[in-house]
Write an enzyme that holds these catalytic residues in place. Structure first.
Site, short mmCIF file in Angstrom:
data_model
loop_
_atom_site.label_atom_id
_atom_site.label_comp_id
_atom_site.label_asym_id
_atom_site.label_seq_id
_atom_site.Cartn_x
_atom_site.Cartn_y
_atom_site.Cartn_z
CD GLU A 118 -18.98 -23.90 -15.74
OE1 GLU A 118 -19.38 -24.29 -16.39
OE2 GLU A 118 -18.54 -22.68 -15.71
CG ASP A 146 -22.31 -25.62 -18.62
OD1 ASP A 146 -22.33 -27.13 -19.69
OD2 ASP A 146 -21.41 -24.83 -19.10
CB THR A 147 -26.39 -28.54 -19.54
OG1 THR A 147 -26.93 -28.15 -20.40
CG2 THR A 147 -28.20 -28.08 -18.60
CD GLU A 195 -19.75 -20.86 -20.37
OE1 GLU A 195 -19.48 -19.91 -19.60
OE2 GLU A 195 -19.83 -22.37 -19.66
#
Length: 286
Positions: free
Chosen positions: A147, A183-184, A250
């Site tokens: 990530e 993860d945006t 998240e």
């Protein structure tokens, strides 16, 4: 609603104040079907009963966040400091959790902060370490997902940022069990983002979503639809790249914030984000 929600799950980081048992019970009650497991909520003596309870509840595991999930120290786990010790912690988590989650579940990994600011050293160490971890995970039927974090987290949690840099690193490692956690909140500022997402293709193992406003801390995220990220367009690009997995909420927060997600009614937070996800999904397929 269920047909929409089966593409939407929640990370236990989002409901940090709840116990593992409450997470499982409430996620299922809200009609979700996926959970991102956070190892810090598991009983250290025996993980099996809790992990087995997930399937009984009707949920499935989207991904796992081990207590130590960074190669170098980060804000969530500042110790141990030695990467070799940290790799041992990650392997131990895989050993304990992999037998009780579905095959090919991704374990999320990040670089951690660069000691002395030496990002190049971290990059080179990550190439060998992530290959080692990917091999270890594959032998146990699971995968690793690297990530890239937002640059606001440089010097505390990451030495790399941008989805383009993540793709370069994963390509260099070149292991089928190492992919990307997209993860945006972390990658939405990447130049030519949608093109890079399409280049990632089948290397996208997990997509996490939340929304952005100017952060007041490194853990200041907000609910879907309340910020400036074009999550619908990113979701569309992920599907066009071939991603067919869940979209996992998240949200990191901080109890010191006046509007902290973690001090709110978390059932209402879930309801609000489920409704927002459905709207975004409809926009993304229009």
């Amino acid at each position: 609603m269920r047909d929409q929600c089966n593409r939407f799950g929640i990370s236990e980081f989002t409901t940090w104040p709840w116990s593992f048992e409450r997470d499982v019970e409430r996620y299922a009650a809200h009609g979700l079907d996926t959970i991102e497991v956070c190892e810090f909520k598991l009983n250290r003596d025996d993980y099996r009963p809790q992990l087995r309870s997930i399937e009984r509840s009707g949920l499935t595991v989207s991904s796992v966040q081990s207590t130590v999930h960074a190669l170098f120290p980060d804000s969530l786990a500042p110790s141990p400091s030695d990467p070799e010790d940290r790799i041992r912690h990650m392997k131990a988590a895989i050993e304990r959790i992999a037998p009780h989650v579905p095959a090919q579940v991704p374990f999320v990994v990040i670089t951690g902060a660069a000691p002395g600011g030496d990002a190049r050293m971290v990059y080179e160490r990550a190439v060998t370490a992530f290959a080692e971890l990917a091999t270890f995970a594959a032998e146990r039927g699971v995968r690793m997902a690297y990530e890239p974090l937002n640059p606001v987290l440089f010097n505390t949690d990451t030495a790399l940022w941008g989805l383009d840099q993540a793709l370069e690193l994963v390509r260099r490692v070149d292991h089928p069990a190492l992919g990307i956690c997209l993860d945006t909140w972390n990658i939405f500022q990447t130049p030519n983002l949608h093109e890079v997402i399409r280049e990632c293709g089948e290397r996208i193992f997990l997509v996490q979503v939340s929304d952005w406003h100017q952060p007041r801390s490194g853990a200041d995220r907000i609910s879907l639809g309340d910020g400036t990220i074009d999550n619908a367009a990113i979701m569309r690009a992920c599907r066009e790249a071939g991603y067919a997995g869940p979209f996992v909420l998240e949200i990191f927060s901080d109890e010191s914030l006046p509007d902290s997600i973690w001090r709110a009614d978390l059932d209402e937070v879930i309801d609000r984000n489920v409704a927002a996800f459905v709207r975004l999904w409809d926009e993304s397929v229009a």
